[in-house]
Scaffold this motif. Sequence first.
Motif, PDB file in Angstrom:
ATOM      1  N   TYR A 142      71.882  68.235  74.156  1.00 62.15           N
ATOM      2  CA  TYR A 142      71.463  67.721  72.850  1.00 62.15           C
ATOM      3  C   TYR A 142      70.101  67.046  72.962  1.00 62.15           C
ATOM      4  N   ARG A 143      69.425  66.987  71.821  1.00 63.64           N
ATOM      5  CA  ARG A 143      68.131  66.289  71.737  1.00 63.64           C
ATOM      6  C   ARG A 143      68.096  65.547  70.402  1.00 63.64           C
ATOM      7  N   PRO A 144      67.230  64.558  70.290  1.00 63.38           N
ATOM      8  CA  PRO A 144      67.079  63.910  68.984  1.00 63.38           C
ATOM      9  C   PRO A 144      66.678  64.967  67.944  1.00 63.38           C
ATOM     10  N   SER A 145      67.222  64.845  66.773  1.00 57.49           N
ATOM     11  CA  SER A 145      66.982  65.836  65.727  1.00 57.49           C
ATOM     12  C   SER A 145      65.511  65.911  65.358  1.00 57.49           C
ATOM     13  N   THR A 146      65.017  67.124  65.216  1.00 58.51           N
ATOM     14  CA  THR A 146      63.633  67.342  64.806  1.00 58.51           C
ATOM     15  C   THR A 146      63.542  67.661  63.325  1.00 58.51           C
ATOM     16  N   ASN A 147      64.693  67.711  62.651  1.00 60.91           N
ATOM     17  CA  ASN A 147      64.732  68.025  61.229  1.00 60.91           C
ATOM     18  C   ASN A 147      64.547  66.747  60.428  1.00 60.91           C
ATOM     19  N   THR A 148      63.338  66.514  59.943  1.00 65.30           N
ATOM     20  CA  THR A 148      63.056  65.304  59.173  1.00 65.30           C
ATOM     21  C   THR A 148      62.985  65.577  57.678  1.00 65.30           C
ATOM     22  N   ALA A 149      63.157  66.832  57.290  1.00 67.92           N
ATOM     23  CA  ALA A 149      63.096  67.180  55.871  1.00 67.92           C
ATOM     24  C   ALA A 149      64.325  66.653  55.146  1.00 67.92           C
ATOM     25  N   GLU A 150      64.145  66.343  53.897  1.00 66.99           N
ATOM     26  CA  GLU A 150      65.261  65.920  53.064  1.00 66.99           C
ATOM     27  C   GLU A 150      66.201  67.101  52.868  1.00 66.99           C
ATOM     28  N   PRO A 151      67.493  66.845  52.741  1.00 69.75           N
ATOM     29  CA  PRO A 151      68.419  67.946  52.512  1.00 69.75           C
ATOM     30  C   PRO A 151      68.128  68.622  51.179  1.00 69.75           C
ATOM     31  N   ASP A 152      68.420  69.888  51.099  1.00 68.71           N
ATOM     32  CA  ASP A 152      68.198  70.661  49.887  1.00 68.71           C
ATOM     33  C   ASP A 152      69.270  70.270  48.880  1.00 68.71           C
ATOM     34  N   ASP A 153      68.897  69.528  47.871  1.00 68.69           N
ATOM     35  CA  ASP A 153      69.842  69.026  46.886  1.00 68.69           C
ATOM     36  C   ASP A 153      69.761  69.879  45.624  1.00 68.69           C
ATOM     37  N   LEU A 154      70.685  70.828  45.515  1.00 68.70           N
ATOM     38  CA  LEU A 154      70.690  71.766  44.400  1.00 68.70           C
ATOM     39  C   LEU A 154      70.822  71.047  43.053  1.00 68.70           C
ATOM     40  N   LEU A 155      71.669  70.063  42.988  1.00 71.52           N
ATOM     41  CA  LEU A 155      71.862  69.344  41.722  1.00 71.52           C
ATOM     42  C   LEU A 155      70.580  68.627  41.290  1.00 71.52           C
ATOM     43  N   ALA A 156      69.892  67.989  42.235  1.00 71.35           N
ATOM     44  CA  ALA A 156      68.643  67.298  41.903  1.00 71.35           C
ATOM     45  C   ALA A 156      67.587  68.290  41.423  1.00 71.35           C
ATOM     46  N   ARG A 157      67.519  69.450  42.051  1.00 65.51           N
ATOM     47  CA  ARG A 157      66.552  70.466  41.598  1.00 65.51           C
ATOM     48  C   ARG A 157      66.909  70.967  40.213  1.00 65.51           C
ATOM     49  N   PHE A 158      68.201  71.131  39.956  1.00 68.21           N
ATOM     50  CA  PHE A 158      68.642  71.594  38.641  1.00 68.21           C
ATOM     51  C   PHE A 158      68.275  70.584  37.564  1.00 68.21           C
ATOM     52  N   VAL A 159      68.557  69.316  37.801  1.00 65.65           N
ATOM     53  CA  VAL A 159      68.262  68.264  36.821  1.00 65.65           C
ATOM     54  C   VAL A 159      66.761  68.138  36.589  1.00 65.65           C
ATOM     55  N   SER A 160      65.969  68.338  37.623  1.00 64.29           N
ATOM     56  CA  SER A 160      64.517  68.164  37.491  1.00 64.29           C
ATOM     57  C   SER A 160      63.865  69.173  36.552  1.00 64.29           C
ATOM     58  N   VAL A 161      64.521  70.275  36.259  1.00 66.41           N
ATOM     59  CA  VAL A 161      63.915  71.280  35.367  1.00 66.41           C
ATOM     60  C   VAL A 161      64.436  71.197  33.934  1.00 66.41           C
ATOM     61  N   LEU A 162      65.333  70.255  33.661  1.00 66.22           N
ATOM     62  CA  LEU A 162      65.871  70.116  32.311  1.00 66.22           C
ATOM     63  C   LEU A 162      64.908  69.350  31.415  1.00 66.22           C
ATOM     64  N   ASN A 163      64.913  69.719  30.118  1.00 65.76           N
ATOM     65  CA  ASN A 163      64.095  68.962  29.159  1.00 65.76           C
ATOM     66  C   ASN A 163      64.888  67.742  28.694  1.00 65.76           C
ATOM     67  N   VAL A 164      64.279  66.922  27.860  1.00 64.30           N
ATOM     68  CA  VAL A 164      64.889  65.657  27.432  1.00 64.30           C
ATOM     69  C   VAL A 164      66.214  65.881  26.721  1.00 64.30           C
TER      70      VAL A 164
END
Length: 97
Positions: free
Chosen positions: A61-83
Amino acid sequence: MAKISGLLKDELAGDVDLKAMPVRQFIGMTVKAVLATEGYEVMETGVRIADDPVFRSGATYRPSTNTAEPDDLLARFVSVLNVDELRYVQQLVKAAL
């Protein structure tokens, strides 16, 4: 020898068959889960372990090199909605709670 083998033998040898494949697999999955929560990732699998009383192979094992935020499908969905759509979703959430 793998570091964990000595600890396992000291703690469990009288109670658990450490040579049983399901036991060794469970130990491996548990170690992987614990290390993942501590920020480690698998570097290499199938590493041969010489003269070990419990394991014939393991992983490194090694310290994780994945520093990206997890892919949050719900957050992406909400971000494209209008008011109006956001207000509707808000009503749905309030009704569900």
